[in-house]
Design a protein around this motif. Structure first.
Motif, PDB file in Angstrom:
ATOM      1  N   HIS A 269       0.842  -1.214   0.000  1.00  0.00           N
ATOM      2  CA  HIS A 269       0.000   0.000   0.000  1.00  0.00           C
ATOM      3  C   HIS A 269       0.871   1.257   0.000  1.00  0.00           C
ATOM      4  O   HIS A 269       0.564   2.236   0.661  1.00  0.00           O
ATOM      5  CB  HIS A 269      -0.928   0.062   1.216  1.00  0.00           C
ATOM      6  CG  HIS A 269      -1.699  -1.175   1.500  1.00  0.00           C
ATOM      7  ND1 HIS A 269      -2.987  -1.140   1.977  1.00  0.00           N
ATOM      8  CD2 HIS A 269      -1.407  -2.492   1.418  1.00  0.00           C
ATOM      9  CE1 HIS A 269      -3.436  -2.362   2.173  1.00  0.00           C
ATOM     10  NE2 HIS A 269      -2.487  -3.203   1.831  1.00  0.00           N
ATOM     11  N   TRP A 270       1.950   1.260  -0.740  1.00  0.00           N
ATOM     12  CA  TRP A 270       2.894   2.370  -0.711  1.00  0.00           C
ATOM     13  C   TRP A 270       2.205   3.674  -1.082  1.00  0.00           C
ATOM     14  O   TRP A 270       2.314   4.675  -0.392  1.00  0.00           O
ATOM     15  CB  TRP A 270       4.048   2.062  -1.671  1.00  0.00           C
ATOM     16  CG  TRP A 270       5.183   3.025  -1.661  1.00  0.00           C
ATOM     17  CD1 TRP A 270       5.134   4.371  -1.784  1.00  0.00           C
ATOM     18  CD2 TRP A 270       6.573   2.694  -1.515  1.00  0.00           C
ATOM     19  NE1 TRP A 270       6.387   4.909  -1.746  1.00  0.00           N
ATOM     20  CE2 TRP A 270       7.300   3.898  -1.571  1.00  0.00           C
ATOM     21  CE3 TRP A 270       7.259   1.502  -1.355  1.00  0.00           C
ATOM     22  CZ2 TRP A 270       8.684   3.937  -1.486  1.00  0.00           C
ATOM     23  CZ3 TRP A 270       8.635   1.552  -1.272  1.00  0.00           C
ATOM     24  CH2 TRP A 270       9.340   2.754  -1.326  1.00  0.00           C
ATOM     25  N   ASN A 271       1.496   3.677  -2.213  1.00  0.00           N
ATOM     26  CA  ASN A 271       0.843   4.905  -2.674  1.00  0.00           C
ATOM     27  C   ASN A 271      -0.649   4.759  -2.878  1.00  0.00           C
ATOM     28  O   ASN A 271      -1.280   5.623  -3.473  1.00  0.00           O
ATOM     29  CB  ASN A 271       1.475   5.384  -3.988  1.00  0.00           C
ATOM     30  CG  ASN A 271       2.541   6.428  -3.752  1.00  0.00           C
ATOM     31  OD1 ASN A 271       2.568   7.061  -2.709  1.00  0.00           O
ATOM     32  ND2 ASN A 271       3.413   6.606  -4.709  1.00  0.00           N
ATOM     33  N   MET A 272      -1.221   3.659  -2.449  1.00  0.00           N
ATOM     34  CA  MET A 272      -2.665   3.440  -2.487  1.00  0.00           C
ATOM     35  C   MET A 272      -3.222   3.198  -3.878  1.00  0.00           C
ATOM     36  O   MET A 272      -4.414   2.978  -4.038  1.00  0.00           O
ATOM     37  CB  MET A 272      -3.413   4.614  -1.837  1.00  0.00           C
ATOM     38  CG  MET A 272      -2.946   4.926  -0.427  1.00  0.00           C
ATOM     39  SD  MET A 272      -3.081   3.530   0.689  1.00  0.00           S
ATOM     40  CE  MET A 272      -4.838   3.391   0.856  1.00  0.00           C
ATOM     41  N   ALA A 273      -2.388   3.231  -4.929  1.00  0.00           N
ATOM     42  CA  ALA A 273      -2.866   2.937  -6.282  1.00  0.00           C
ATOM     43  C   ALA A 273      -1.692   2.426  -7.112  1.00  0.00           C
ATOM     44  O   ALA A 273      -0.564   2.887  -6.941  1.00  0.00           O
ATOM     45  CB  ALA A 273      -3.474   4.177  -6.928  1.00  0.00           C
ATOM     46  N   VAL A 274      -1.979   1.500  -8.024  1.00  0.00           N
ATOM     47  CA  VAL A 274      -0.874   0.966  -8.827  1.00  0.00           C
ATOM     48  C   VAL A 274      -0.496   1.907  -9.962  1.00  0.00           C
ATOM     49  O   VAL A 274       0.639   1.894 -10.432  1.00  0.00           O
ATOM     50  CB  VAL A 274      -1.190  -0.447  -9.370  1.00  0.00           C
ATOM     51  CG1 VAL A 274      -1.310  -1.445  -8.238  1.00  0.00           C
ATOM     52  CG2 VAL A 274      -2.436  -0.453 -10.211  1.00  0.00           C
ATOM     53  N   ILE A 275      -1.437   2.723 -10.426  1.00  0.00           N
ATOM     54  CA  ILE A 275      -1.101   3.872 -11.276  1.00  0.00           C
ATOM     55  C   ILE A 275      -1.504   5.105 -10.478  1.00  0.00           C
ATOM     56  O   ILE A 275      -2.694   5.346 -10.235  1.00  0.00           O
ATOM     57  CB  ILE A 275      -1.811   3.830 -12.635  1.00  0.00           C
ATOM     58  CG1 ILE A 275      -1.389   2.594 -13.423  1.00  0.00           C
ATOM     59  CG2 ILE A 275      -1.500   5.097 -13.438  1.00  0.00           C
ATOM     60  CD1 ILE A 275      -2.061   2.460 -14.790  1.00  0.00           C
ATOM     61  N   TYR A 276      -0.512   5.861 -10.051  1.00  0.00           N
ATOM     62  CA  TYR A 276      -0.742   6.964  -9.102  1.00  0.00           C
ATOM     63  C   TYR A 276      -0.229   8.264  -9.711  1.00  0.00           C
ATOM     64  O   TYR A 276       0.898   8.333 -10.218  1.00  0.00           O
ATOM     65  CB  TYR A 276      -0.004   6.674  -7.798  1.00  0.00           C
ATOM     66  CG  TYR A 276      -0.088   7.795  -6.775  1.00  0.00           C
ATOM     67  CD1 TYR A 276      -1.150   7.869  -5.881  1.00  0.00           C
ATOM     68  CD2 TYR A 276       0.899   8.772  -6.717  1.00  0.00           C
ATOM     69  CE1 TYR A 276      -1.229   8.890  -4.952  1.00  0.00           C
ATOM     70  CE2 TYR A 276       0.826   9.802  -5.786  1.00  0.00           C
ATOM     71  CZ  TYR A 276      -0.230   9.863  -4.914  1.00  0.00           C
ATOM     72  OH  TYR A 276      -0.307  10.877  -4.004  1.00  0.00           O
ATOM     73  N   MET A 277      -1.050   9.304  -9.644  1.00  0.00           N
ATOM     74  CA  MET A 277      -0.684  10.609 -10.181  1.00  0.00           C
ATOM     75  C   MET A 277      -0.954  11.660  -9.110  1.00  0.00           C
ATOM     76  O   MET A 277      -2.111  11.896  -8.751  1.00  0.00           O
ATOM     77  CB  MET A 277      -1.512  10.890 -11.440  1.00  0.00           C
ATOM     78  CG  MET A 277      -1.175  12.176 -12.165  1.00  0.00           C
ATOM     79  SD  MET A 277      -2.409  12.519 -13.470  1.00  0.00           S
ATOM     80  CE  MET A 277      -2.397  10.981 -14.395  1.00  0.00           C
ATOM     81  N   GLY A 278       0.107  12.269  -8.574  1.00  0.00           N
ATOM     82  CA  GLY A 278      -0.115  13.240  -7.523  1.00  0.00           C
ATOM     83  C   GLY A 278       1.116  14.058  -7.205  1.00  0.00           C
ATOM     84  O   GLY A 278       2.218  13.753  -7.650  1.00  0.00           O
ATOM     85  N   VAL A 279       0.922  15.104  -6.415  1.00  0.00           N
ATOM     86  CA  VAL A 279       2.002  15.991  -6.001  1.00  0.00           C
ATOM     87  C   VAL A 279       2.305  15.768  -4.528  1.00  0.00           C
ATOM     88  O   VAL A 279       1.503  15.190  -3.790  1.00  0.00           O
ATOM     89  CB  VAL A 279       1.657  17.476  -6.220  1.00  0.00           C
ATOM     90  CG1 VAL A 279       1.308  17.738  -7.680  1.00  0.00           C
ATOM     91  CG2 VAL A 279       0.506  17.910  -5.309  1.00  0.00           C
ATOM     92  N   TYR A 280       3.480  16.209  -4.114  1.00  0.00           N
ATOM     93  CA  TYR A 280       3.783  16.306  -2.683  1.00  0.00           C
ATOM     94  C   TYR A 280       4.275  17.725  -2.425  1.00  0.00           C
ATOM     95  O   TYR A 280       5.214  18.211  -3.045  1.00  0.00           O
ATOM     96  CB  TYR A 280       4.810  15.253  -2.246  1.00  0.00           C
ATOM     97  CG  TYR A 280       6.106  15.260  -3.008  1.00  0.00           C
ATOM     98  CD1 TYR A 280       7.199  15.989  -2.567  1.00  0.00           C
ATOM     99  CD2 TYR A 280       6.248  14.524  -4.174  1.00  0.00           C
ATOM    100  CE1 TYR A 280       8.392  15.995  -3.261  1.00  0.00           C
ATOM    101  CE2 TYR A 280       7.430  14.525  -4.879  1.00  0.00           C
ATOM    102  CZ  TYR A 280       8.508  15.256  -4.421  1.00  0.00           C
ATOM    103  OH  TYR A 280       9.681  15.267  -5.126  1.00  0.00           O
TER     104      TYR A 280
END
Length: 613
Positions: A470-481
């Motif tokens: 569950h590193w980023n909650m999606a296997v294709i992940y698009m987001g900013v930090y």
């Protein structure tokens, strides 16, 4: 090179041409002519360098290596600098290294090919990583015992740099609710018996997640030395090169490098060994370069970090000295290569353009304190925020093809994309600890990478069993930090995610945010949200915050002009969510049509809600 045209029904396919060497006459020599020997205990550094220097001086077309195993012992590893129209033919040989410095440095070469050889670290001189298993935990939480089953005797001064949770059965990186531990947190480490050490824990940290029997990849090296450092080359090919291990990245690309390719290259564990890692960092790390590259028909596995990371570095915050001079903190020359003449674009803290681009007149570095003082050619506006984000527009690692590769069983992401104008197709992602594909941009105290991503086509990929902890909650992940959280500014534009198969992900299949004109079409999603819902207390420092915020199998937020069409979801096991979720307060103009297998209430309500907005 052709831009991807998303206004047409079928996107055009880019074409990146890598020029081959041009030879008027074909002269070749062998490394053995200069004293190289495939013998145990032989020190081959000087002989190889003599051969390389001769090839440059005499414009030799090909340097050959008779098949054998060549040790490199003293750390003065081969440097190829300024060769043109050149081929290095390894002949299937192995090169074994035992000193912490880059294996091969290739810089300022033009129309060059490096092919057919293997590189490896000499594990007899010291393992790069070891399997560690928790044997016991003190009742008061003051320590734990760690067993190293590969050793009869634990080596002296064993460095524990990080402990990365792994599946104890498959011995692959990541596991359900697995957590990573930085060795900097540990206290005294004492040998308790032949292969068991006791690790003291600080009282102010909670290690409640430690469990007896939990297995870890214990890294003794991380970013210490890379296998291949590629800097400033043009029209370079690496073909049929195998990296069994290295104490750092496998391939690093920087500077004015453009038009290069990795073809049929492999990063794999040496067969017949109990190794738990190949390279201790990224498989391929592209940073502050000029882009235009192809990675095709490669196999990247068991890396200590991302299989592929493409980015250029930014920096946030500065101290103003006068109208033309600022000082930056937490910067290093290799990471933030500011130089005279570089055009610097200033962005607002939400990544939106500040409308200001100024060229550098001079730079003064204080590497010891990680500071640099920059003087600009013209004054900065008085109202410019000192928390602005700086993009060095001299660099642009965009324009790439990533095709027909196998990215698998590595610690972090399959592909981490911070740059655009790319084609990612026909790849197989399997058991990546983090997201298979992560599209990202951001700036904070730890990291500051990416200038935004535009024009990327992701199609015909097979993604299996990724984001395993569950590193980023999606296997294709698009987001900013960002320090202040997500932004509605669309730093990601014109992204197509089409005809991919996503199988068995613990949480979401796709999450997209801070974006505009994203097309999610004709994807097959099977057994998404197959794991228990993860909360903030479960994860590690790499996981995204507010994990209970994520809803549905497919989700969009902080976005506009999104098209979600003809996707099919199929579940053969109980799952925690089965719908498409559109964050109502931050999303506008989201179009849903002909999606099947998702909970009907979301699909039925969204179109009405959009019309009301």
């Amino acid at each position: 090179m052709e831009d991807l045209n998303f206004n047409e029904a079928s996107s055009s396919v880019m074409d990146i041409q890598i020029d081959s060497p041009v030879w008027k006459e074909y002269k070749k020599v062998s490394v053995t002519d200069f004293g190289a020997k495939a013998e145990e205990g032989c020190c081959n550094e000087a002989a190889f360098q003599r051969a390389i220097d001769y090839c440059k001086q005499e414009r030799v077309a090909e340097l050959t290596v008779p098949r054998g195993v060549y040790p490199f012992l003293n750390g003065n590893h081969p440097v190829f600098d300024g060769l043109r129209d050149f081929r290095f033919n390894g002949g299937g040989s192995e090169f074994i290294f035992s000193t912490v410095s880059a294996y091969f440095t290739i810089r300022h070469c033009e129309r060059a090919i490096f092919q057919d050889f293997i590189v490896d670290w000499d594990w007899e001189t010291g393992q790069l990583a070891s399997i560690g298993q928790v044997q016991a935990i003190a009742e008061d939480g003051s320590s734990f015992d760690l067993c190293f089953p590969e050793y009869d005797l634990v080596p002296e001064a064993l460095a524990i740099r990080t402990m990365n949770a792994m599946n104890p059965r498959t011995l692959t990186p990541g596991c359900e609710l697995g957590r990573e531990i930085n060795g900097n947190l540990f206290g005294k480490i004492s040998v308790m018996s032949n292969n068991i050490v006791r690790v003291e824990l600080p009282r102010h940290e909670s290690f409640h997640f430690l469990k007896q029997g939990q297995t870890y990849i214990v890294r003794h090296y991380i970013y210490d030395a890379n296998a291949f450092e590629l800097h400033g080359n043009q029209h370079l090919r690496m073909a049929n090169v195998t990296i069994y291990s290295a104490p750092g990245h496998a391939f690093v690309t920087t500077g004015d490098q453009h038009h290069w390719a990795l073809e049929h290259c492999r990063i794999i564990k040496r067969p017949g060994t109990t190794r738990c890692i190949s390279v201790t960092a990224d498989g391929c790390h592209v940073s502050n370069s000029q882009g235009y590259f192809i990675i095709e028909n490669c196999d990247f596995s068991y890396n200590g970090d991302d299989c592929l990371n493409i980015h250029d570095n930014s920096v946030q915050g500065f101290e103003r000295f006068n109208e033309t001079t600022i000082r930056l903190s937490r910067v290093q020359g290799w990471r933030n290569p500011f130089g005279s003449g570089d055009p610097i674009e200033f962005r607002n803290t939400d990544l939106s353009p500040a409308g200001i681009t100024v060229s550098i007149a001079s730079v003064l570095w204080d590497e010891r304190n990680q500071h640099c003082t920059i003087e600009f050619e013209s004054p900065l506006p008085s109202g410019l925020s000192n928390q602005s984000i700086l993009f060095n527009r001299r660099y642009n690692s965009s324009n790439y093809i990533v095709r027909n590769n196998f990215f698998h069983q590595n610690r972090a992401r399959g592909i981490l994309l911070h740059s655009g104008n790319g084609l990612v197709e026909n790849n197989h992602f399997y058991m990546n600890q983090g997201s298979a594909i992560q599209i990202e941009c951001g700036a904070e105290a730890r990291w500051a990478e990416g200038f935004g991503v535009e024009n990327v086509l992701i199609r015909n990929n097979l993604i299996e069993n990724s984001d395993v902890n569950h590193w980023n909650m999606a296997v294709i992940y698009m987001g900013v930090y960002l320090e202040q959280g997500r932004t509605c500014y669309p730093v990601f534009n014109e992204i197509r995610i089409e005809h991919n198969t996503i199988l068995n992900c613990p949480q979401q299949a796709i999450y997209a945010s801070s974006c505009r004109r994203v097309f999610i079409r004709d994807n097959a999603i099977m057994n998404s949200n197959a794991g228990a819902v993860k909360t903030d207390s479960d994860g590690d420092e790499n996981c995204v915050p507010n994990r209970d915020y994520y809803q549905g199998s497919l989700m969009v937020s902080h976005c506009r002009d999104i098209f979600i069409e003809n996707n099919r979801r199929l579940a053969t096991i109980p799952t925690t969510a089965d719908h498409i979720y559109i964050e109502p307060d931050t999303s506008t103009n989201v179009s849903l049509s002909n999606n099947t297998g998702f909970e009907r209430k979301e699909a039925g309500e969204v179109n009405t809600w959009q019309q009301a907005r």
